[in-house]
Design a protein around this motif. Structure first.
Motif, mmCIF file in Angstrom:
data_model
loop_
_atom_site.group_PDB
_atom_site.id
_atom_site.type_symbol
_atom_site.label_atom_id
_atom_site.label_comp_id
_atom_site.label_asym_id
_atom_site.label_seq_id
_atom_site.Cartn_x
_atom_site.Cartn_y
_atom_site.Cartn_z
ATOM 1 N N LYS A 1 0.827 -1.210 0.000
ATOM 2 C CA LYS A 1 0.000 0.000 0.000
ATOM 3 C C LYS A 1 0.857 1.255 0.000
ATOM 4 O O LYS A 1 0.557 2.213 -0.727
ATOM 5 C CB LYS A 1 -0.959 0.016 1.185
ATOM 6 C CG LYS A 1 -1.895 1.229 1.132
ATOM 7 C CD LYS A 1 -2.923 1.198 2.224
ATOM 8 C CE LYS A 1 -3.906 2.345 2.176
ATOM 9 N NZ LYS A 1 -3.479 3.607 1.628
ATOM 10 N N ALA A 2 1.925 1.260 0.777
ATOM 11 C CA ALA A 2 2.786 2.444 0.832
ATOM 12 C C ALA A 2 3.333 2.788 -0.556
ATOM 13 O O ALA A 2 3.317 3.951 -0.975
ATOM 14 C CB ALA A 2 3.924 2.223 1.819
ATOM 15 N N CYS A 3 3.783 1.797 -1.289
ATOM 16 C CA CYS A 3 4.338 2.027 -2.622
ATOM 17 C C CYS A 3 3.233 2.318 -3.633
ATOM 18 O O CYS A 3 3.350 3.237 -4.450
ATOM 19 C CB CYS A 3 5.169 0.815 -3.052
ATOM 20 S SG CYS A 3 6.089 1.081 -4.574
ATOM 21 N N ALA A 4 2.152 1.564 -3.572
ATOM 22 C CA ALA A 4 1.048 1.752 -4.520
ATOM 23 C C ALA A 4 0.422 3.137 -4.380
ATOM 24 O O ALA A 4 0.033 3.742 -5.385
ATOM 25 C CB ALA A 4 -0.003 0.660 -4.338
ATOM 26 N N ASP A 5 0.336 3.648 -3.172
ATOM 27 C CA ASP A 5 -0.199 4.998 -2.981
ATOM 28 C C ASP A 5 0.667 6.030 -3.695
ATOM 29 O O ASP A 5 0.150 6.972 -4.300
ATOM 30 C CB ASP A 5 -0.298 5.338 -1.489
ATOM 31 C CG ASP A 5 -1.482 4.683 -0.798
ATOM 32 O OD1 ASP A 5 -2.406 4.186 -1.485
ATOM 33 O OD2 ASP A 5 -1.488 4.671 0.452
ATOM 34 N N LEU A 6 1.987 5.861 -3.649
ATOM 35 C CA LEU A 6 2.885 6.782 -4.354
ATOM 36 C C LEU A 6 2.624 6.751 -5.857
ATOM 37 O O LEU A 6 2.600 7.797 -6.516
ATOM 38 C CB LEU A 6 4.344 6.419 -4.094
ATOM 39 C CG LEU A 6 4.897 6.644 -2.698
ATOM 40 C CD1 LEU A 6 6.336 6.154 -2.628
ATOM 41 C CD2 LEU A 6 4.805 8.108 -2.287
ATOM 42 N N VAL A 7 2.441 5.546 -6.396
ATOM 43 C CA VAL A 7 2.189 5.396 -7.831
ATOM 44 C C VAL A 7 0.828 5.987 -8.188
ATOM 45 O O VAL A 7 0.706 6.766 -9.144
ATOM 46 C CB VAL A 7 2.288 3.922 -8.269
ATOM 47 C CG1 VAL A 7 1.935 3.768 -9.743
ATOM 48 C CG2 VAL A 7 3.691 3.371 -7.996
ATOM 49 N N ALA A 8 -0.187 5.628 -7.426
ATOM 50 C CA ALA A 8 -1.550 6.103 -7.711
ATOM 51 C C ALA A 8 -1.648 7.624 -7.641
ATOM 52 O O ALA A 8 -2.381 8.238 -8.423
ATOM 53 C CB ALA A 8 -2.538 5.456 -6.750
ATOM 54 N N ASN A 9 -0.896 8.222 -6.731
ATOM 55 C CA ASN A 9 -0.918 9.679 -6.565
ATOM 56 C C ASN A 9 0.081 10.383 -7.474
ATOM 57 O O ASN A 9 0.270 11.598 -7.363
ATOM 58 C CB ASN A 9 -0.647 10.049 -5.100
ATOM 59 C CG ASN A 9 -1.762 9.590 -4.192
ATOM 60 O OD1 ASN A 9 -2.924 9.564 -4.569
ATOM 61 N ND2 ASN A 9 -1.402 9.196 -2.983
ATOM 62 N N LYS A 10 0.726 9.608 -8.337
ATOM 63 C CA LYS A 10 1.690 10.138 -9.310
ATOM 64 C C LYS A 10 2.870 10.857 -8.651
ATOM 65 O O LYS A 10 3.445 11.791 -9.214
ATOM 66 C CB LYS A 10 1.000 11.013 -10.344
ATOM 67 C CG LYS A 10 -0.068 10.241 -11.130
ATOM 68 C CD LYS A 10 -0.546 10.979 -12.324
ATOM 69 C CE LYS A 10 -1.653 10.287 -13.094
ATOM 70 N NZ LYS A 10 -1.664 8.882 -13.194
ATOM 71 N N GLU A 11 3.232 10.389 -7.449
ATOM 72 C CA GLU A 11 4.417 10.913 -6.772
ATOM 73 C C GLU A 11 5.683 10.234 -7.278
ATOM 74 O O GLU A 11 6.788 10.731 -7.040
ATOM 75 C CB GLU A 11 4.275 10.734 -5.266
ATOM 76 C CG GLU A 11 3.128 11.550 -4.684
ATOM 77 C CD GLU A 11 2.892 11.261 -3.221
ATOM 78 O OE1 GLU A 11 3.866 11.291 -2.440
ATOM 79 O OE2 GLU A 11 1.721 11.003 -2.860
ATOM 80 N N VAL A 12 5.523 9.090 -7.926
ATOM 81 C CA VAL A 12 6.619 8.377 -8.583
ATOM 82 C C VAL A 12 6.131 7.942 -9.957
ATOM 83 O O VAL A 12 4.932 7.880 -10.211
ATOM 84 C CB VAL A 12 7.104 7.151 -7.766
ATOM 85 C CG1 VAL A 12 7.688 7.580 -6.417
ATOM 86 C CG2 VAL A 12 5.991 6.133 -7.571
#
Length: 149
Positions: free
Chosen positions: A48-59
């Motif tokens: 979830k920690a990594c997926a949230d970054l991807v979903a929020n376009k932070e990475v």
């Protein structure tokens, strides 16, 4: 160069660290969501920690790992907007980018050798989504399933 989120559980800590260093050495920026040692952690938290970054376009992309890559990919795919593909070879990595526009990659330390994982990462990061309209329509249907929940 890309900004890449990474996460793993204790079962893939060694691979995560080696792949993270490879990516940094190649000039990528890596956001490490954990875990940070071999002490037991729950893979859904890491996913979830990594997926949230991807979903929020932070990475730009995310890479997650556990013992097999299965559990952490399932957890990552629960985050809206995530298309996380478990890949065990470069063909899968190429096709999931070309056909599915996957934005996260999952691999397993207990199931895939480190050199193969490195090749998978390079293929995943360097393959564009390129298969056109028929695949865009299928991805839209995946998004529609998410939106109906």
């Amino acid at each position: 160069m890309m900004k890449i989120g990474m996460a793993c559980d204790h079962g893939a800590y060694t691979y995560k660290e080696e792949i993270k260093q490879m990516l940094i050495d190649e000039g990528h920026e890596v956001v490490d969501c954990g875990c940070h040692d071999t002490n037991s952690v729950d893979y859904p938290d890491m996913a979830k920690a990594c997926a949230d970054l991807v979903a929020n376009k932070e990475v730009d992309k995310g890479i997650v790992m556990c013992g097999t890559g299965i559990g952490i990919s399932i957890a990552a795919n629960k985050v809206k907007g995530i298309r996380c593909a478990l890949c065990t070879d470069v063909t899968m990595a190429r096709l999931t980018r070309e056909h599915n526009d996957a934005n996260m990659l999952s691999m397993g330390q207990r199931t895939t050798g480190i050199e193969t994982c490195k090749d998978i990462v390079h293929t995943f990061l360097n393959t564009p989504f390129s298969e056109g309209e028929r695949h865009k329509g299928r991805i839209a249907k995946i998004s529609a399933i998410e939106d109906a929940q």
